[in-house]
Motif scaffolding. Sequence first.
Motif, mmCIF file in Angstrom:
data_model
loop_
_atom_site.group_PDB
_atom_site.id
_atom_site.type_symbol
_atom_site.label_atom_id
_atom_site.label_comp_id
_atom_site.label_asym_id
_atom_site.label_seq_id
_atom_site.Cartn_x
_atom_site.Cartn_y
_atom_site.Cartn_z
ATOM 1 N N HIS A 14 0.828 -1.201 0.000
ATOM 2 C CA HIS A 14 0.000 0.000 0.000
ATOM 3 C C HIS A 14 0.872 1.266 0.000
ATOM 4 O O HIS A 14 1.176 1.838 1.043
ATOM 5 C CB HIS A 14 -0.907 -0.034 1.243
ATOM 6 C CG HIS A 14 -2.069 0.899 1.172
ATOM 7 N ND1 HIS A 14 -3.300 0.595 1.687
ATOM 8 C CD2 HIS A 14 -2.189 2.152 0.676
ATOM 9 C CE1 HIS A 14 -4.126 1.598 1.510
ATOM 10 N NE2 HIS A 14 -3.479 2.567 0.895
ATOM 11 N N HIS B 33 1.555 5.093 -2.195
ATOM 12 C CA HIS B 33 0.933 6.047 -3.114
ATOM 13 C C HIS B 33 1.956 6.968 -3.746
ATOM 14 O O HIS B 33 3.000 7.242 -3.165
ATOM 15 C CB HIS B 33 -0.087 6.921 -2.371
ATOM 16 C CG HIS B 33 -1.280 6.154 -1.914
ATOM 17 N ND1 HIS B 33 -2.145 5.547 -2.785
ATOM 18 C CD2 HIS B 33 -1.737 5.883 -0.670
ATOM 19 C CE1 HIS B 33 -3.106 4.937 -2.096
ATOM 20 N NE2 HIS B 33 -2.882 5.114 -0.808
ATOM 21 N N LYS C 163 -7.896 -0.672 -7.250
ATOM 22 C CA LYS C 163 -8.104 0.006 -5.977
ATOM 23 C C LYS C 163 -9.449 0.721 -6.046
ATOM 24 O O LYS C 163 -9.772 1.365 -7.055
ATOM 25 C CB LYS C 163 -6.970 1.013 -5.764
ATOM 26 C CG LYS C 163 -7.298 2.145 -4.824
ATOM 27 C CD LYS C 163 -6.569 2.016 -3.517
ATOM 28 C CE LYS C 163 -6.976 3.137 -2.575
ATOM 29 N NZ LYS C 163 -6.229 3.135 -1.332
ATOM 30 N N HIS D 278 -6.574 -1.045 5.814
ATOM 31 C CA HIS D 278 -6.658 -0.485 7.179
ATOM 32 C C HIS D 278 -7.438 -1.365 8.170
ATOM 33 O O HIS D 278 -7.436 -1.076 9.366
ATOM 34 C CB HIS D 278 -7.259 0.938 7.211
ATOM 35 C CG HIS D 278 -6.859 1.816 6.064
ATOM 36 N ND1 HIS D 278 -5.540 2.142 5.806
ATOM 37 C CD2 HIS D 278 -7.588 2.435 5.087
ATOM 38 C CE1 HIS D 278 -5.489 2.916 4.720
ATOM 39 N NE2 HIS D 278 -6.718 3.112 4.261
ATOM 40 N N ASP E 181 0.699 2.826 3.546
ATOM 41 C CA ASP E 181 0.016 4.049 3.090
ATOM 42 C C ASP E 181 0.999 5.207 2.891
ATOM 43 O O ASP E 181 0.580 6.339 2.678
ATOM 44 C CB ASP E 181 -1.084 4.495 4.063
ATOM 45 C CG ASP E 181 -2.356 4.920 3.338
ATOM 46 O OD1 ASP E 181 -2.350 5.000 2.095
ATOM 47 O OD2 ASP E 181 -3.344 5.191 4.017
HETATM 48 ZN ZN LIG Z 1 -4.103 4.584 0.882
#
Ligand SMILES: [Zn+2]
Length: 241
Positions: free
Chosen positions: A5, A7, A97, A161, A207
């Motif tokens: 995960h 970005h 996603k 999450h 993340d």
């Molecule tokens: Zn994310």
Amino acid sequence: MTDNHIHIGQFEKVYYNASEVFDAVFASGIVDHLLFSSTTSCVPDVAYHTIEAEIETALKLYGPEKTAPLFWFTPGYIEQGVDIEKAMSDLPYKGFKLHPFAQQWDIENEKHCSVLHGIFAYAGGNNLPVLIHTGESGIDSPNRFESFFAAYPNVRFILAHCRPADTTIAMFRAYLNVYGDSAFAPRERIQSVADAGFAERILPGTDFPITHYLQSRRLNSNAGNRMLSLREQYAEDLALG
Ligand SMILES: [Zn+2]
């Protein structure tokens, strides 16, 4: 290890270049493979070709074997006429996603529903995972897409999450094809999922660099603290994960 995960792209006021993000991840010496998607997908009315160009550029850095992109599909692409099969053959996407909080997915809406079926059918046919954001607002509850978990047993759904833990655990109990990730999840939440017997369903993720963005917001209201570099932030994300 794989970070499932990551970005790149525009996140609120900051643009995170793929090169800075990937360099920081691989500098850790721990992670040698990652799955990423572009948060530029959240910019209102963003054109798909903007994202496509971003991913294409990002893939030139380390290649799709080390840095595997996810196709972040938004309902806005329906109006743009984005074709799933074509997009998937134009870029070496390794999964999808979905973000039911940032984007207003409406399962009752016929067009939305049909494109979701298209995504899950493609994922099932090509053995690709679908990463789904979860949260506590109701619209991003881990059970939001439950009917699809049942309808597509050969699709690996990953609840990003694992939030909240109790609904995530209920989905794990009901469906063998549902997984979670540890991105941005406090240790206690992951522990409660593990205690319920599902440690092996949790994929590692961070993340990053959203963690970095939020750190910088905290600092603004807390003058005097030093801003962590991307590498320092990522090392911290791994230590907490
Ligand atoms: Zn994310």
